[in-house]
Enzyme design. Structure first.
Site, short mmCIF file in Angstrom:
data_model
loop_
_atom_site.label_atom_id
_atom_site.label_comp_id
_atom_site.label_asym_id
_atom_site.label_seq_id
_atom_site.Cartn_x
_atom_site.Cartn_y
_atom_site.Cartn_z
N HIS A 101 -28.30 38.37 -74.65
CA HIS A 101 -26.99 38.78 -74.14
C HIS A 101 -27.00 38.77 -72.62
CE1 HIS A 101 -29.34 42.52 -74.40
NE2 HIS A 101 -28.56 43.04 -73.48
N HIS A 103 -24.95 40.58 -69.26
CA HIS A 103 -24.11 41.68 -68.80
C HIS A 103 -23.25 41.16 -67.65
CE1 HIS A 103 -26.51 45.12 -70.51
NE2 HIS A 103 -27.45 44.17 -70.52
#
Length: 143
Positions: A101, A103
């Site tokens: 992932h 951010h």
């Protein structure tokens, strides 16, 4: 590839609710429940990959394109002074969820991150507030 216990896989399968900003064939963008500044968004691939060393090129390209698109919309939507991207690989690099992932942090000239650090600055707004912010950012995608 899938991981039944992975919280991000469960969000991707809609087993856990999230304040979603955007989704396409390969990726999902949603509000992080920790908001060190107003405008902390996570981008994940729908398919499970542990980290940068595990993800294939096409999926990585899709995640980065979504990251670019959401970063632009986030900056516009929350009137941020800048955008910071963060991506960690492995526990030593502060990766906490072992599903690849990125951010997006909306940054402001005098935000608390500079003074306190990301973790200490985190606030935990109610879901309704995160849902509203997700909608504001999603609307900015069309501008």
């Amino acid at each position: 590839m899938s991981n039944d216990d992975c919280i991000f896989c469960r969000i991707a399968r809609s087993e856990i609710s999230a304040s979603k900003v955007y989704a396409d064939e390969h990726t999902i963008a949603f509000m992080d429940i920790n908001q060190p500044t107003r405008g902390h968004v996570l981008i994940i691939p729908k398919q499970h990959y542990v980290n940068l060393f595990d993800i294939d090129r096409d999926t990585l390209a899709a995640v980065m394109e979504t990251t670019r698109k959401i970063a632009i919309a986030t900056k516009r939507a929350v009137n941020a002074d800048g955008i910071q991207l963060w991506q960690s690989n492995g526990a030593a690099a502060m990766q906490e969820v072992f599903h690849f992932h990125t951010h997006i942090f909306a940054r402001y000239v005098d935000d608390d991150i500079k003074r306190l650090g990301i973790r200490a600055a985190a606030k935990h707004p109610p879901r309704a507030e995160l849902d509203e912010l997700a909608q504001v950012i999603a609307q900015a995608l069309g501008e």
